[in-house]
Design a protein around this motif. Structure first.
Motif, PDB file in Angstrom:
ATOM      1  N   ARG A 366       0.859  -1.197   0.000  1.00  0.00           N
ATOM      2  CA  ARG A 366       0.000   0.000   0.000  1.00  0.00           C
ATOM      3  C   ARG A 366       0.885   1.233   0.000  1.00  0.00           C
ATOM      4  O   ARG A 366       1.011   1.912   1.020  1.00  0.00           O
ATOM      5  CB  ARG A 366      -0.910   0.031   1.226  1.00  0.00           C
ATOM      6  CG  ARG A 366      -1.944  -1.065   1.250  1.00  0.00           C
ATOM      7  CD  ARG A 366      -2.927  -0.865   2.388  1.00  0.00           C
ATOM      8  NE  ARG A 366      -3.639  -2.096   2.670  1.00  0.00           N
ATOM      9  CZ  ARG A 366      -4.757  -2.463   2.031  1.00  0.00           C
ATOM     10  NH1 ARG A 366      -5.274  -1.680   1.125  1.00  0.00           N
ATOM     11  NH2 ARG A 366      -5.334  -3.594   2.343  1.00  0.00           N
ATOM     12  N   LEU A 549      -8.493  16.929   0.521  1.00  0.00           N
ATOM     13  CA  LEU A 549      -8.936  16.494   1.853  1.00  0.00           C
ATOM     14  C   LEU A 549      -9.720  17.593   2.561  1.00  0.00           C
ATOM     15  O   LEU A 549     -10.629  17.327   3.335  1.00  0.00           O
ATOM     16  CB  LEU A 549      -7.735  16.073   2.710  1.00  0.00           C
ATOM     17  CG  LEU A 549      -6.958  14.854   2.225  1.00  0.00           C
ATOM     18  CD1 LEU A 549      -5.886  14.470   3.240  1.00  0.00           C
ATOM     19  CD2 LEU A 549      -7.884  13.678   1.960  1.00  0.00           C
ATOM     20  N   ASP A 552     -13.083  17.595   0.849  1.00  0.00           N
ATOM     21  CA  ASP A 552     -13.855  16.422   1.285  1.00  0.00           C
ATOM     22  C   ASP A 552     -14.479  16.663   2.663  1.00  0.00           C
ATOM     23  O   ASP A 552     -15.646  16.343   2.889  1.00  0.00           O
ATOM     24  CB  ASP A 552     -12.959  15.184   1.362  1.00  0.00           C
ATOM     25  CG  ASP A 552     -12.417  14.779   0.000  1.00  0.00           C
ATOM     26  OD1 ASP A 552     -12.903  15.325  -1.016  1.00  0.00           O
ATOM     27  OD2 ASP A 552     -11.511  13.925  -0.039  1.00  0.00           O
ATOM     28  N   ARG A 556     -18.405  16.695   3.434  1.00  0.00           N
ATOM     29  CA  ARG A 556     -18.984  15.742   4.390  1.00  0.00           C
ATOM     30  C   ARG A 556     -19.872  16.465   5.388  1.00  0.00           C
ATOM     31  O   ARG A 556     -20.987  16.052   5.676  1.00  0.00           O
ATOM     32  CB  ARG A 556     -17.853  15.019   5.121  1.00  0.00           C
ATOM     33  CG  ARG A 556     -17.940  13.506   5.005  1.00  0.00           C
ATOM     34  CD  ARG A 556     -16.929  12.737   5.824  1.00  0.00           C
ATOM     35  NE  ARG A 556     -15.816  13.438   6.395  1.00  0.00           N
ATOM     36  CZ  ARG A 556     -14.586  13.496   5.849  1.00  0.00           C
ATOM     37  NH1 ARG A 556     -14.351  12.908   4.690  1.00  0.00           N
ATOM     38  NH2 ARG A 556     -13.610  14.129   6.457  1.00  0.00           N
ATOM     39  N   VAL A 578      -7.390   4.893 -16.329  1.00  0.00           N
ATOM     40  CA  VAL A 578      -6.682   4.043 -15.363  1.00  0.00           C
ATOM     41  C   VAL A 578      -5.179   4.227 -15.496  1.00  0.00           C
ATOM     42  O   VAL A 578      -4.464   4.326 -14.506  1.00  0.00           O
ATOM     43  CB  VAL A 578      -7.036   2.551 -15.593  1.00  0.00           C
ATOM     44  CG1 VAL A 578      -6.341   1.675 -14.553  1.00  0.00           C
ATOM     45  CG2 VAL A 578      -8.529   2.352 -15.541  1.00  0.00           C
ATOM     46  N   ALA A 582      -4.907   7.809 -13.627  1.00  0.00           N
ATOM     47  CA  ALA A 582      -4.486   6.952 -12.508  1.00  0.00           C
ATOM     48  C   ALA A 582      -4.969   7.415 -11.141  1.00  0.00           C
ATOM     49  O   ALA A 582      -4.214   7.429 -10.174  1.00  0.00           O
ATOM     50  CB  ALA A 582      -2.967   6.774 -12.512  1.00  0.00           C
ATOM     51  N   CYS A 583      -6.242   7.765 -11.048  1.00  0.00           N
ATOM     52  CA  CYS A 583      -6.830   8.033  -9.733  1.00  0.00           C
ATOM     53  C   CYS A 583      -7.034   6.685  -9.040  1.00  0.00           C
ATOM     54  O   CYS A 583      -7.487   5.729  -9.658  1.00  0.00           O
ATOM     55  CB  CYS A 583      -8.165   8.756  -9.895  1.00  0.00           C
ATOM     56  SG  CYS A 583      -9.062   8.951  -8.346  1.00  0.00           S
ATOM     57  N   PRO A 584      -6.692   6.595  -7.738  1.00  0.00           N
ATOM     58  CA  PRO A 584      -6.823   5.287  -7.065  1.00  0.00           C
ATOM     59  C   PRO A 584      -8.266   4.794  -6.944  1.00  0.00           C
ATOM     60  O   PRO A 584      -8.478   3.638  -6.577  1.00  0.00           O
ATOM     61  CB  PRO A 584      -6.209   5.533  -5.679  1.00  0.00           C
ATOM     62  CG  PRO A 584      -6.113   7.004  -5.522  1.00  0.00           C
ATOM     63  CD  PRO A 584      -6.085   7.602  -6.882  1.00  0.00           C
ATOM     64  N   PHE A 586     -10.229   4.330  -9.466  1.00  0.00           N
ATOM     65  CA  PHE A 586     -10.523   3.464 -10.612  1.00  0.00           C
ATOM     66  C   PHE A 586     -10.129   2.025 -10.313  1.00  0.00           C
ATOM     67  O   PHE A 586      -9.113   1.778  -9.665  1.00  0.00           O
ATOM     68  CB  PHE A 586      -9.708   3.888 -11.849  1.00  0.00           C
ATOM     69  CG  PHE A 586     -10.190   5.151 -12.475  1.00  0.00           C
ATOM     70  CD1 PHE A 586     -11.451   5.224 -13.053  1.00  0.00           C
ATOM     71  CD2 PHE A 586      -9.378   6.268 -12.510  1.00  0.00           C
ATOM     72  CE1 PHE A 586     -11.888   6.402 -13.646  1.00  0.00           C
ATOM     73  CE2 PHE A 586      -9.801   7.448 -13.096  1.00  0.00           C
ATOM     74  CZ  PHE A 586     -11.059   7.518 -13.664  1.00  0.00           C
ATOM     75  N   TYR A 587     -10.911   1.077 -10.794  1.00  0.00           N
ATOM     76  CA  TYR A 587     -10.450  -0.313 -10.782  1.00  0.00           C
ATOM     77  C   TYR A 587     -11.012  -1.068 -11.972  1.00  0.00           C
ATOM     78  O   TYR A 587     -12.008  -0.664 -12.559  1.00  0.00           O
ATOM     79  CB  TYR A 587     -10.782  -1.014  -9.462  1.00  0.00           C
ATOM     80  CG  TYR A 587     -12.252  -1.247  -9.206  1.00  0.00           C
ATOM     81  CD1 TYR A 587     -13.045  -0.265  -8.624  1.00  0.00           C
ATOM     82  CD2 TYR A 587     -12.853  -2.470  -9.542  1.00  0.00           C
ATOM     83  CE1 TYR A 587     -14.386  -0.474  -8.394  1.00  0.00           C
ATOM     84  CE2 TYR A 587     -14.202  -2.691  -9.298  1.00  0.00           C
ATOM     85  CZ  TYR A 587     -14.968  -1.689  -8.726  1.00  0.00           C
ATOM     86  OH  TYR A 587     -16.298  -1.902  -8.499  1.00  0.00           O
ATOM     87  N   ARG A 588     -10.321  -2.129 -12.341  1.00  0.00           N
ATOM     88  CA  ARG A 588     -10.744  -2.974 -13.455  1.00  0.00           C
ATOM     89  C   ARG A 588     -11.362  -4.239 -12.903  1.00  0.00           C
ATOM     90  O   ARG A 588     -10.799  -4.829 -11.983  1.00  0.00           O
ATOM     91  CB  ARG A 588      -9.524  -3.378 -14.283  1.00  0.00           C
ATOM     92  CG  ARG A 588      -9.251  -2.456 -15.440  1.00  0.00           C
ATOM     93  CD  ARG A 588      -8.150  -3.026 -16.282  1.00  0.00           C
ATOM     94  NE  ARG A 588      -6.891  -2.388 -15.904  1.00  0.00           N
ATOM     95  CZ  ARG A 588      -5.917  -2.120 -16.784  1.00  0.00           C
ATOM     96  NH1 ARG A 588      -6.043  -2.463 -18.045  1.00  0.00           N
ATOM     97  NH2 ARG A 588      -4.804  -1.545 -16.393  1.00  0.00           N
ATOM     98  N   TYR A 599     -16.459   4.329  -2.515  1.00  0.00           N
ATOM     99  CA  TYR A 599     -15.907   4.688  -1.199  1.00  0.00           C
ATOM    100  C   TYR A 599     -14.667   5.557  -1.340  1.00  0.00           C
ATOM    101  O   TYR A 599     -14.284   6.272  -0.435  1.00  0.00           O
ATOM    102  CB  TYR A 599     -15.570   3.422  -0.392  1.00  0.00           C
ATOM    103  CG  TYR A 599     -16.801   2.649  -0.021  1.00  0.00           C
ATOM    104  CD1 TYR A 599     -17.664   3.112   0.972  1.00  0.00           C
ATOM    105  CD2 TYR A 599     -17.136   1.480  -0.700  1.00  0.00           C
ATOM    106  CE1 TYR A 599     -18.814   2.420   1.298  1.00  0.00           C
ATOM    107  CE2 TYR A 599     -18.292   0.781  -0.374  1.00  0.00           C
ATOM    108  CZ  TYR A 599     -19.131   1.262   0.627  1.00  0.00           C
ATOM    109  OH  TYR A 599     -20.279   0.581   0.942  1.00  0.00           O
TER     110      TYR A 599
END
Lengths: 624, 197
Positions: A366, A549, A552, A556, A578, A582-584, A586-588, A599
């Motif tokens: 991580r 942040l 955000d 919130r 992606v 490359a924003c974290p 995103f996912y495949r 989230y």
């Protein structure tokens, strides 16, 4: 309020405090009047606590422009007769060093405590220099606490000693003490003098050569006095009995004490808290009857060298073990395991080291990443596109600086080729512009810009360095936990303050090609960088958008939860989002479809622009 | 008394440090000595977070390898990552809800099956699994998953603080308007582990 417990007047109250919180409590029990800092981990929380409580406690507190200024502000406070404290991370003392050295010569009237927070293992630093040597170079008394309770108590002691000697005291902490939480028992709060008064005495305060010569002699005399104080100080104490001696300090003491107790080792432990000048009389007494002594200290063999020198000078016949004969490491922070291994090796013991071994499974890492919504990502993305189009992406030298943007080193951005220290983005860019024919681009944040970039940019103008300088202006000192800086309308006490305009500053020093853009607008940002690349001579682009942040947290609170997702009917699976943005978030999926983790998505919406997704497949999620 | 060692492991944003501070608060209220390390690197969000705590007669805030009584894993991979802290008498309480790192979602690394991680830990330790997120949802607020874990920890035999003391500490450490939902989360975690043991 989060830090209310720091101001609880009840003596005897026990609180579960971080080392850094305990430092503030200790200073307030010592009658602190003035404090200054530039934020740097692991010292940052000291400033955060003071930012929250200083005004209520009647203490003047500021986030200074840089550590050198902070040092000078605190030195002037002490010269005016009020108790003053300045604190920074270890490398901050490098910035402050010029002022720090002279402060020992001119001395103080009110107590002055200089806190250095060293970072063994480099949890959040570029090196792990051992700042205890600064006490030697400057000829300054030094203390090293081992726990939050000790930190609180020792700060009071440090102010006393500072005033007795008329010298600043170097208070050396390490990450494991700054960020250790423990039970701290409160003493009485003492109100500091609100203001001091400076009594003129140029022969004392102005180290022109004729004065400085006398000052040096006086300083050396004072250090003799200080050594006597260290030798009789209760901060240097002996625990246990045995024929083996162990000399230790700081965090290392904690591991030594626990290991000795848990394994019933017969050893006499000298725990040093007042470590410079090296308390030779105390140590001489300690060594009596011992045949072997082991020195256990983190990083450099500071005490070990002092001990070996003393043994040589005084002809003391004793076996000394430590780092210099290879039993203990000279790098990274110590752990109970390191101490056990070292004692096994030095004393021929057989202490068990290590836990059980679990079957090996490869698990993912991580690594720190730029947060979702980070404006720096948008800036890097836009610049990458412009430079690739101009075919100078690989040729360009990217100098970077201290801040979140060191993460620009990561793929796919890869815009961090060279870094030394705070401000080096600008200074090194000048050098590369002269030393090579390559295009040069420097990156620094807004707080870093004020800290150390301005003199280098003046240098660039005067010496005609051809370079682009990017100020990643996210309206805060982000990486250390969002402290204010001179560009913001708030000061260290939380009062309204004049905010300096970065654009005016750079124009004021003679830079003509200056643009301010919102990096969330990729198209405009690209256009600005295209113009900067085409400009001959120095140009500055200020990419201004507040830290994600902060946005955000505000959203919130306001109940705003914007989210984006990928419209699978429109997505062509080109993977530009992606792979290049490359924003974290995103996912495949297993079939290769691209999605956005709700989230993680912070709703910035930058990826929905055609410059990121040319097919318009990324859409805001409509509320049901 | 040998210090009681707890290693809390999770991901930034999961409330790991809040959870550990609840335990610290309860220990202080009981009059026990407690020390803790909270080291976090550069990552503002999404990085590994580890807090180490020792309750009792200890000076070092680092739990020596082999001496963790409990590994409180807020996330499966993070629980596995601190396994070297475990010894012969260690219990692992693991929340089985994975948080997929960015390195995995872009296909650079892989996330192993959670069962495999649990299996490897079971070979050496007593392992209790639960879904902290699931129980937090049941309590009424996803953000209480960390307090579910605190409840789970409290249910372990040998844990030096009792249920009432811990609930008092929850009340002190969470914002007033969230006390009720957090106490519910605590109960759910406590019951879940009590049932498993």
């Amino acid at each position: 309020m989060k830090y209310d417990m720091i101001l609880d007047p009840t003596p005897g109250r026990k609180a579960f405090l971080l080392g850094n919180e305990a430092v503030v409590r200790g200073a307030l029990e010592a009658g602190l009047s003035l404090a200054s800092t530039y934020p740097g981990t692991p010292s940052s929380e000291i400033g955060n606590v003071l930012h929250a409580v200083a005004k209520k406690a009647g203490v003047y507190f500021e986030f200074s422009t840089n550590e050198k200024v902070a040092m000078e502000v605190a030195a002037a406070g002490a010269a005016s007769g009020i108790r003053s404290m300045v604190f920074f991370k270890h490398v901050g003392l490098n910035v402050a060093a010029d002022a720090f050295m002279s402060t020992a010569y001119v001395g103080v009237r009110g107590g002055l405590v200089v806190i250095t927070a060293d970072d063994p293992s480099m949890h959040s630093s570029q090196n792990e220099q051992d700042n205890r040597y600064y006490a030697q170079i400057a000829q300054m008394p030094m203390m090293e606490p081992s726990s939050p309770q000790e930190a609180k108590d020792m700060i009071k002691e440090a102010f006393e000693i500072s005033e007795k000697l008329g010298l600043p005291v170097l208070f050396r902490m390490t990450t494991r003490v700054n960020h250790m939480r423990g039970v701290v028992e409160y003493g009485e709060l003492v109100k500091g003098k609100p203001k001091g008064r400076f009594e003129k005495a140029p022969s004392r305060y102005v180290p022109v050569p004729s004065n400085a010569r006398g000052m040096h002699i006086r300083l050396l005399k004072k250090m003799e006095e200080a050594e006597e104080m260290a030798s009789t100080s209760h901060l240097n104490r002996v625990e246990g009995e045995g024929d083996v001696g162990i000399i230790t300090s700081g965090a290392a003491y904690n591991y030594v004490a626990d290991v000795v107790e848990e394994h019933g080792i017969r050893a006499r432990v000298l725990k040093l808290g007042f470590t410079h000048p090296f308390p030779r009389a105390r140590v001489r007494e300690f060594l009596k009857g011992l045949k072997t002594v082991v020195v256990v200290e983190e990083l450099e063999p500071y005490m070990e060298k002092e001990l070996r020198a003393m043994a040589q000078v005084e002809g003391i016949d004793i076996r000394i073990h430590g780092k210099m004969d290879g039993h203990f490491p000279r790098h990274y922070e110590y752990t109970p395991e390191v101490v056990k291994r070292g004692l096994n090796s030095a004393l021929g013991l057989n202490l068990p080291v290590g836990g059980v071994k679990v079957r090996e499974i490869t698990v993912p890492s991580r690594p720190p990443v730029l947060c979702p919504g980070c404006p720096h990502r948008a800036t890097y993305y836009a610049i990458g596109a412009v430079l690739r189009a101009k075919k100078i992406r690989d040729e360009t030298i990217f100098t970077t600086d201290i801040g979140c943007y060191t993460l620009g080193i990561q793929k796919p951005y890869e815009m961090a080729d060279y870094l030394l220290c705070m401000g080096s983005s600008a200074g090194a860019a000048c050098g590369f512009a002269k030393a090579t024919d390559q295009p040069v681009m420097g990156f620094a944040g807004d707080s870093t810009f004020f800290h150390a970039c301005i003199p280098a940019l003046i240098n660039a103008v005067h010496n005609r360095a051809n370079m682009i300088f990017v100020v990643l202006d996210n309206r805060t000192t982000a990486m250390t936990g969002h402290q204010p800086h001179p560009g913001l309308p708030i000061d260290g006490l939380g009062d309204e303050a004049p905010a300096l305009d970065i654009e005016k500053v750079v124009r004021g020093i003679g830079i003509e090609h200056v643009e301010v853009v919102d990096p969330y607008d990729i198209k405009e940002t690209k256009a600005a960088f295209r113009r900067a690349v085409e400009h001959n001579g120095i140009s500055v682009v200020i990419t201004r958008r507040e830290c994600a942040l902060i946005m955000d947290a505000r959203n919130r609170k306001a109940g705003i939860f914007r989210k984006y997702d990928v419209n699978q009917d429109m997505c062509t699976r080109c993977y530009n989002c992606v792979e290049n943005f490359a924003c974290p978030a995103f996912y495949r999926d297993e079939e290769g479809g691209v999605h956005i983790n709700p989230y993680l998505c912070d709703g910035c919406g930058v990826c929905s622009q055609r410059d990121v997704c040319p097919f318009g497949a990324i859409e805001e999620v409509k509320k049901e | 008394m040998r210090p009681y060692g707890i290693v809390y492991a999770g991901v930034g944003g999961q409330g790991v440090l809040t959870a550990s501070s609840i335990v610290g608060e309860a220990a202080i209220r009981r009059g026990l000595n407690v020390v803790m390390s909270e080291i976090h690197g550069m990552a503002q969000r999404g990085g590994s977070v580890v807090a180490e705590m020792r309750i009792g007669n200890a000076r070092s805030s680092i739990v020596p390898e082999g001496e963790a009584d409990v590994i409180l894993g807020f996330e499966p991979v993070e629980a596995y990552r601190v396994a070297h802290k475990g010894g012969e008498n260690t219990t692992v309480i693991m929340s089985t809800d994975p948080i997929i790192p960015f390195t995995v979602s872009v296909g650079k690394e892989t996330y192993p099956p959670v069962e495999e991680l649990v299996g490897a830990l079971q070979e050496k330790f007593r392992v209790v699994t639960l879904s902290a997120v699931g129980l937090a949802r049941k309590a009424g607020n996803l953000l209480t998953a960390n307090v579910v874990m605190v409840g789970a920890l409290t249910a372990l035999p040998g844990f030096p603080l009792d249920r009432e003391e811990m609930m008092e500490a929850v009340k002190v450490r969470v914002p007033p308007r969230f006390v009720e939902v957090n106490l519910k989360a605590f109960e759910l975690g406590y019951e879940e582990v009590s049932r498993c043991l």
